[in-house]
Design an enzyme around this catalytic site. Structure first.
Site, short mmCIF file in Angstrom:
data_model
loop_
_atom_site.label_atom_id
_atom_site.label_comp_id
_atom_site.label_asym_id
_atom_site.label_seq_id
_atom_site.Cartn_x
_atom_site.Cartn_y
_atom_site.Cartn_z
N PRO A 10 138.52 -35.82 7.46
CA PRO A 10 138.23 -34.46 7.06
C PRO A 10 138.55 -33.41 8.12
O PRO A 10 138.35 -33.64 9.31
CB PRO A 10 136.72 -34.48 6.78
CG PRO A 10 136.21 -35.68 7.50
CD PRO A 10 137.33 -36.67 7.48
N ASN A 11 139.04 -32.30 7.62
CA ASN A 11 139.33 -31.08 8.41
C ASN A 11 140.58 -31.20 9.29
O ASN A 11 140.99 -30.21 9.90
CB ASN A 11 138.12 -30.66 9.26
CG ASN A 11 136.89 -30.41 8.39
OD1 ASN A 11 136.97 -29.64 7.44
ND2 ASN A 11 135.79 -31.07 8.68
N ARG A 18 142.58 -24.80 13.62
CA ARG A 18 141.18 -25.21 13.76
C ARG A 18 140.80 -25.33 15.24
O ARG A 18 141.33 -26.21 15.94
CB ARG A 18 140.98 -26.56 13.08
CG ARG A 18 139.60 -27.14 13.24
CD ARG A 18 139.55 -28.60 12.81
NE ARG A 18 138.21 -29.12 12.95
CZ ARG A 18 137.90 -30.40 12.95
NH1 ARG A 18 138.85 -31.32 12.80
NH2 ARG A 18 136.65 -30.79 13.10
N TYR A 23 141.13 -28.68 19.89
CA TYR A 23 142.05 -29.63 19.24
C TYR A 23 143.53 -29.36 19.52
O TYR A 23 144.38 -30.16 19.14
CB TYR A 23 141.80 -29.62 17.72
CG TYR A 23 140.40 -30.11 17.37
CD1 TYR A 23 140.00 -31.40 17.69
CD2 TYR A 23 139.49 -29.27 16.74
CE1 TYR A 23 138.72 -31.84 17.38
CE2 TYR A 23 138.21 -29.70 16.42
CZ TYR A 23 137.83 -30.99 16.76
OH TYR A 23 136.56 -31.44 16.46
N ASN A 74 142.09 -41.65 12.67
CA ASN A 74 141.22 -40.57 13.14
C ASN A 74 140.34 -40.20 11.95
O ASN A 74 140.76 -39.46 11.05
CB ASN A 74 142.03 -39.35 13.61
CG ASN A 74 141.11 -38.28 14.20
OD1 ASN A 74 139.89 -38.37 14.09
ND2 ASN A 74 141.71 -37.26 14.81
N ALA A 77 134.90 -36.41 11.41
CA ALA A 77 133.44 -36.48 11.48
C ALA A 77 132.87 -37.74 10.83
O ALA A 77 131.76 -38.17 11.17
CB ALA A 77 132.83 -35.23 10.84
N GLU A 98 141.30 -46.66 16.87
CA GLU A 98 140.58 -45.41 16.63
C GLU A 98 141.14 -44.35 17.56
O GLU A 98 141.28 -44.59 18.76
CB GLU A 98 139.10 -45.65 16.92
CG GLU A 98 138.24 -44.39 16.81
CD GLU A 98 136.77 -44.64 17.17
OE1 GLU A 98 136.39 -45.82 17.42
OE2 GLU A 98 136.02 -43.66 17.22
N HIS A 100 141.07 -40.04 18.66
CA HIS A 100 140.52 -38.68 18.56
C HIS A 100 141.33 -37.77 19.47
O HIS A 100 141.73 -38.18 20.57
CB HIS A 100 139.05 -38.64 18.98
CG HIS A 100 138.19 -39.53 18.14
ND1 HIS A 100 137.79 -39.18 16.87
CD2 HIS A 100 137.70 -40.77 18.36
CE1 HIS A 100 137.08 -40.15 16.36
NE2 HIS A 100 137.01 -41.15 17.24
N ARG A 107 131.32 -33.91 24.34
CA ARG A 107 130.93 -32.89 23.37
C ARG A 107 129.47 -33.07 22.93
O ARG A 107 128.68 -33.68 23.64
CB ARG A 107 131.93 -32.91 22.21
CG ARG A 107 133.37 -32.67 22.70
CD ARG A 107 134.36 -32.64 21.57
NE ARG A 107 134.05 -31.57 20.63
CZ ARG A 107 134.55 -31.50 19.38
NH1 ARG A 107 135.37 -32.46 18.95
NH2 ARG A 107 134.23 -30.50 18.59
C1 DQA Z 1 137.80 -35.62 16.05
C2 DQA Z 1 136.42 -35.57 16.71
C3 DQA Z 1 135.32 -35.53 15.66
O1 DQA Z 1 134.04 -35.43 16.29
C4 DQA Z 1 135.48 -34.31 14.77
O2 DQA Z 1 134.51 -34.32 13.75
C5 DQA Z 1 136.86 -34.21 14.21
C6 DQA Z 1 137.99 -34.47 15.08
C7 DQA Z 1 138.93 -35.54 17.10
O3 DQA Z 1 140.04 -35.89 16.75
O4 DQA Z 1 138.70 -35.11 18.23
O5 DQA Z 1 137.05 -33.83 13.06
O6 DQA Z 1 137.93 -36.85 15.36
#
Ligand code: DQA
Length: 149
Positions: A10-11, A18, A23, A74, A77, A98, A100, A107
């Protein structure tokens, strides 16, 4: 030909605009382009997907795992909330790296835990868009196999 599945939660469709201080400026399309270039150069197939829905990610993990294709994930959240993603990785015996963009450990405390890490082959975080290319290289260089094989 081995196909590497890159799954985004998501997002992440909003990357580029964003919270760029966290990011970075790269869009998801930029990340896809750089991975596609690496995959083509090294003769791998690439499936690159994003969804804001947990069920889509679960289905895609099943698809990749059951077909023996490794995954760069990735989960956004959902990383910090989803027992269902954890179970999906185990159920389909998916080989997962995994990733990020940010270093989640620097954070908010609610980002420090991951339901993905215990079932991932490895974790790469904190290098912005490079986290994805590092994960690709790690996957290729370590042989694309599950830990148990
Ligand atoms: C994320 C880190 C997560 O905590 C966050 O909710 C994201 C992006 C990252 O790529 O840094 O959506 O996965």
């Amino acid at each position: 030909m081995t196909t590497i599945h890159v799954l985004n939660g998501p997002n992440l469709n909003l990357l580029g605009t964003r919270e760029p201080s966290i990011y970075g400026q790269d869009t998801l399309a930029d990340i896809e382009r750089s991975l596609q270039a690496k995959a083509s150069a090294q003769n791998f197939g690439l499936v690159f997907r994003q969804s804001n829905h947990e069920g889509d990610l679960i289905g895609w993990i099943h698809e990749a795992g059951l077909s023996g294709s490794p995954v760069i994930l990735n989960a956004g959240a959902f990383t910090h909330t989803s027992v269902a993603l954890h179970d999906a990785i185990k159920a389909a015996a998916a080989v997962v790296i995994e990733v990020h963009l940010s270093n989640t450990h620097t954070r908010e405390p609610f980002r420090h835990g991951s339901f993905v890490s215990p079932v991932a082959r490895g974790v790469i975080m904190g290098f912005g868009a490079h986290s994805y290319t590092l994960a690709f290289d790690a996957l290729v260089q370590t042989g694309l196999k599950s830990m148990s094989s």
